[in-house]
Motif scaffolding. Structure first.
Motif, short mmCIF file in Angstrom:
data_model
loop_
_atom_site.label_atom_id
_atom_site.label_comp_id
_atom_site.label_asym_id
_atom_site.label_seq_id
_atom_site.Cartn_x
_atom_site.Cartn_y
_atom_site.Cartn_z
N LEU A 98 -1.15 -8.68 -5.13
CA LEU A 98 0.20 -7.91 -5.20
C LEU A 98 -0.47 -6.93 -4.97
CD1 LEU A 98 2.11 -10.00 -8.01
CD2 LEU A 98 2.58 -9.85 -5.74
N ASN A 99 0.71 -5.93 -4.74
CA ASN A 99 0.22 -4.74 -4.43
C ASN A 99 0.45 -4.17 -5.56
OD1 ASN A 99 0.64 -2.26 -3.59
ND2 ASN A 99 0.77 -2.30 -1.35
N PRO A 100 -0.22 -3.49 -6.43
CA PRO A 100 -0.74 -2.30 -7.17
C PRO A 100 0.26 -1.40 -7.41
CG PRO A 100 -2.18 -1.43 -6.04
CD PRO A 100 -1.91 -2.46 -5.11
N CYS A 101 1.29 -1.17 -6.08
CA CYS A 101 1.94 0.31 -6.08
C CYS A 101 3.56 0.67 -6.09
CB CYS A 101 2.09 1.00 -5.02
SG CYS A 101 -0.13 1.82 -5.07
N TYR A 102 3.35 -1.08 -6.21
CA TYR A 102 5.56 -1.62 -5.55
C TYR A 102 6.13 -2.27 -6.95
CZ TYR A 102 4.74 0.30 -0.90
OH TYR A 102 4.57 1.47 0.25
N TRP A 106 10.47 -5.59 -5.82
CA TRP A 106 10.62 -4.85 -4.65
C TRP A 106 9.37 -5.97 -3.72
CZ3 TRP A 106 7.14 -3.08 -1.02
CH2 TRP A 106 7.48 -2.68 -0.23
N GLN A 107 8.60 -6.11 -4.22
CA GLN A 107 7.81 -6.94 -3.04
C GLN A 107 8.18 -8.17 -2.67
OE1 GLN A 107 3.61 -6.83 -3.99
NE2 GLN A 107 4.10 -5.35 -5.57
N ILE A 108 8.95 -8.74 -3.86
CA ILE A 108 9.86 -9.83 -3.22
C ILE A 108 11.11 -9.67 -1.99
CG2 ILE A 108 11.25 -12.36 -4.39
CD1 ILE A 108 10.03 -12.16 -7.12
N PHE A 146 5.80 -3.59 -12.73
CA PHE A 146 4.37 -3.48 -11.26
C PHE A 146 3.24 -3.94 -12.52
CE2 PHE A 146 5.97 0.62 -12.06
CZ PHE A 146 5.94 1.58 -9.84
N PHE B 233 -4.72 -7.72 -1.48
CA PHE B 233 -2.98 -7.60 -0.81
C PHE B 233 -2.31 -7.19 -0.17
CE2 PHE B 233 -3.76 -2.90 -3.19
CZ PHE B 233 -3.71 -2.87 -2.03
N LYS B 240 3.43 -12.49 4.50
CA LYS B 240 4.55 -12.35 4.70
C LYS B 240 5.29 -12.66 5.97
CE LYS B 240 6.18 -9.25 1.07
NZ LYS B 240 6.29 -9.22 -0.22
N ARG B 254 0.26 3.28 1.43
CA ARG B 254 0.35 3.90 0.46
C ARG B 254 -0.58 4.22 -1.07
NH1 ARG B 254 1.57 5.63 -3.98
NH2 ARG B 254 3.60 4.96 -4.98
N ASN B 255 -1.52 2.65 -0.75
CA ASN B 255 -2.60 2.89 -1.87
C ASN B 255 -3.36 3.69 -1.34
OD1 ASN B 255 -2.21 0.37 -4.42
ND2 ASN B 255 -1.34 -0.42 -1.99
N PRO B 330 1.77 4.06 -10.16
CA PRO B 330 1.73 3.05 -11.41
C PRO B 330 0.71 2.69 -12.69
CG PRO B 330 2.19 2.27 -9.48
CD PRO B 330 1.17 3.29 -9.06
#
Ligand code: ADP
Ligand code: MG
Lengths: 317, 334
Positions: A98-102, A106-108, A146, B233, B240, B254-255, B330
């Motif tokens: 999973l993207n740690p920034c979102y 949101w990711q779903i 997150f 990720f 997706k 973004r990362n 985050p």
């Protein structure tokens, strides 16, 4: 017609064949388990189905059809329309996947939006509904969480919610429980099987746990060093394995090894890029090896039970 | 967050003392003081010199001069220039917008070009574009500003005549300095050509000052992107069915921005150092230009006050970067 039909899949990284002529068929609504030691090409073949093998990997196949559509003939854009919507995948490491920034919500939602699965105004409600379906308590309050704030098991549930968001017909789960605590593993497997039967989707479950196979699979495919060495319906495979490698995997099951002082293990390792043997790839580790096994590779034979061996078990020879 | 800010603020005091001490010692290591420089070769009567020195406190032992200065700064006074007799703070405020304008333009230039270049190099890693860009950026990052500025002037101003050589705006224009930022002031001025003139004056100094940060940002972005593109990720994002552009920008960049922003923060100190040289080359009436003149005139209050103010600025920017970092990442946000 099978939902997914692949003939002679080959994936090469340079001169190394990670997947070497694999056939893979998944019927609509069935659970296929793919088993085999690490490095036998399970992940790579599934990534090839998803179209996720990037440079320098090269994918080829005689046939690669999903629901009658030739996947290799599709433009990248058309393929991306299928992937994530009709074929979805869940990976081994939920937290790094999973993207740690979102936030997870949101990711779903991103998946839903990418495929216009629901009208924009309903995206939020649908995400909450999905989180609820995968067994996340108080789903509305988790939308903004997150990945680092959730446990591995919760993250895997999020990954599953994401994968089923667009109602896929085939869900590929690549060792979805390997990275989780033992107590959580069963819950996640139960969830996958439950979703599979409720939604009638096909599930291709990669695992190296024969116990899981016995409990969940309709059909089993055994991989070894990039090749499929045996394929049978689950019951038949457990009662009458043909390939010595399958037999060795079964012998390593704790409940089959009763009485033995320690679990039998298979000596040696899956051959890598530099030590691929001539003839049958399993011959250096095989107890039933004969001269011909060292010189000539056995073809895949059989109808209901397919296997790749000159001296199969259970044949009254 | 509050505790973090408090700790940073308490660090400010020793930094102040260190900065003032360093600049104090360096200035006094240079022969000649403000009076000697002012009277020049003609010289004046020794009695008169002694009186002037006494007036400026230059006859005191060094440690006493330093202590007096620290006490003065602590009470909030930076003193007045020994040349113009204007308060240091006032002069700084008048000149500072010019430096900010130049530095901000240089940083924007570096970002607007460096970020995309770094992203493209990472996506096309191992291609001729990647190797070419990285070769150029090694050169760019080690470019001597003085030489680079003079070459740019020679080519674009002298030979081609495309851009002016010096200053912030043409002599023909008079622009009311109400914001101090020439781009803004000239935009609202009644003179039609004023804004164009201001832009043309800004182009070369911006490129010269922005070159090193551009090269650094491009390289940093590339390596951060390469690392992120291999992460799990990214594979999920592609699984997706997202478009490659969305995967690269929304998920990878973004990362990758997290380490890049830190590097940009570290660049700000270097940027202000570069601004001093650039302002000198282009006769840009900013703080850097002012400080160089102060060195020549041994204008102690201006030098020390100016250095101190720049140090404050760098610390403030670094603090801002840390806050931004927390915002971008985050995982360290509470
Ligand atoms: N991107 C890659 N480049 C080179 N080799 C790879 C790559 N991905 C996988 N392999 C190799 O392919 C083989 C099969 O890997 P994999 O499918 O991940 O095995 P597993 O059955 O454990 O999932 C391994 O030997 C692995 O090292
Ligand atoms: Mg794997």
């Amino acid at each position: 017609m099978a939902l997914l039909e692949i003939r002679n899949l080959v994936v090469e990284f340079g001169r190394f064949r990670a997947v070497d002529g694999v056939d893979l068929t998944v019927e609509a609504g069935e659970i296929l388990c793919v088993v085999g030691e690490s490095g036998s090409g399970k992940s790579v073949s599934m990534l090839a189905v998803m179209g996720l093998i990037g440079w320098p990997g090269k994918v080829s196949a005689d046939v690669m059809r999903f629901d009658g559509i030739d996947l290799l003939g599709l433009s990248p854009r058309a393929r991306r329309k299928l992937v994530g919507r009709d074929i979805a995948m869940v990976f081994q490491e939920p937290t790094t996947s999973l993207n740690p920034c979102y936030p997870v919500g949101w990711q779903i939602a991103e998946s839903l939006r990418a495929h216009n699965a629901v009208p924009r105004a309903q995206v939020r409600d649908r995400v909450i509904e999905l989180l609820d379906q995968v067994g996340i308590p108080a789903p509305a309050s988790r939308l903004g969480a997150f990945p680092h704030q959730l446990s591995g098991g919760m993250n895997q549930r999020v990954m599953i919610a994401m994968a089923i968001s667009c109602n896929p017909r085939l869900l590929i789960a690549d060792e979805p429980t390997t990275a989780l605590d033992v107590t959580i593993q069963k819950q996640i497997l139960d969830l996958l099987v439950d979703l599979q039967s409720k939604r009638g989707m096909a599930l291709a479950l990669i695992t190296h746990d024969m116990g899981v196979v016995a409990e969940t699979a309709h059909r089993v495919q055994v991989m070894y060093a990039g090749q499929m060495v045996e394929e049978q319906p689950t019951e038949a495979l457990f009662t009458k394995p043909h390939h010595p490698y399958t037999a060795a995997l079964l012998a390593a099951l704790p409940e089959r090894a009763m009485g033995a002082s320690r679990l039998p293990t298979i000596p040696g390792m899956v051959p890598g890029i530099d030590d691929r043997p001539v003839g049958c790839l399993f011959n250096p580790r095989c107890g039933r090896v004969q001269e011909i096994c060292r010189t000539s590779a056995p073809p895949l034979i059989g109808e209901a039970a397919k296997f790749r061996c000159y001296f199969p078990l259970g044949e009254s020879a | 967050m509050l505790r973090f800010l408090l700790r940073r603020v308490t660090l400010i005091i020793p930094t102040f003392i260190g900065v003032t001490l360093a600049s104090f010692l360096l200035i006094h290591a240079v022969p000649g003081d403000p009076i000697e420089v002012r009277v020049g070769e003609h010289g004046i009567a020794p009695e008169r010199l002694a009186i002037l020195r006494h007036e400026f406190g230059l006859d005191q032992p060094l440690w006493k001069q330093f202590a007096d200065y620290e006490v003065q700064v602590a009470s909030g006074h930076l003193g007045a220039s020994t040349v113009t007799h204007q308060p240091v703070w006032d002069e700084f405020l008048t000149l500072f917008p010019a430096t900010v304008e130049l530095s901000v333009c240089a940083l924007i230039f570096a970002l607007v070009i460096g970020l995309p270049l770094g992203v493209i190099a990472a996506v096309k890693r191992g291609t001729a574009f990647d190797y070419g860009l990285m070769g150029v950026s090694v050169t760019g990052a080690s470019m001597p500003i003085f030489w680079w500025g003079l070459m740019m002037i020679l080519v674009f101003s002298v030979s081609l005549g495309w851009t002016p050589v010096a200053g912030r705006i043409g002599d023909a224009f008079f622009v009311e300095p109400w914001s101090g930022f020439m781009l803004i002031d000239s935009w609202f001025s009644d003179d039609d050509g004023a804004f164009a003139s201001a832009v043309s004056h800004l182009i070369l100094p911006t490129i010269v000052l922005g070159t090193i940060p551009l090269a650094t940002i491009a390289r940093m972005t590339r390596s951060a992107m390469l690392e992120v593109l291999g992460d799990d990720f990214i594979r999920t994002a592609r699984a997706k069915g997202l478009s490659p552009l969305r995967v690269v920008i929304v998920h990878a960049l973004r990362n990758a921005l997290i380490p890049v922003v830190t590097v940009i923060g570290l660049q700000v100190g270097a940027l202000l150092g570069g601004a001093i040289l650039t302002e000198t080359i282009f006769a840009w009436p900013g703080v850097g230009h002012w400080l160089i003149e102060a060195i020549q005139r041994r204008d102690y209050p201006v030098l020390q006050g100016g250095t101190l103010l720049i140090a404050v600025l760098v610390m403030a920017v670094n603090l801002g970067v840390d806050v931004t970092y927390g915002f971008l990442n985050p995982r360290i946000r509470k």
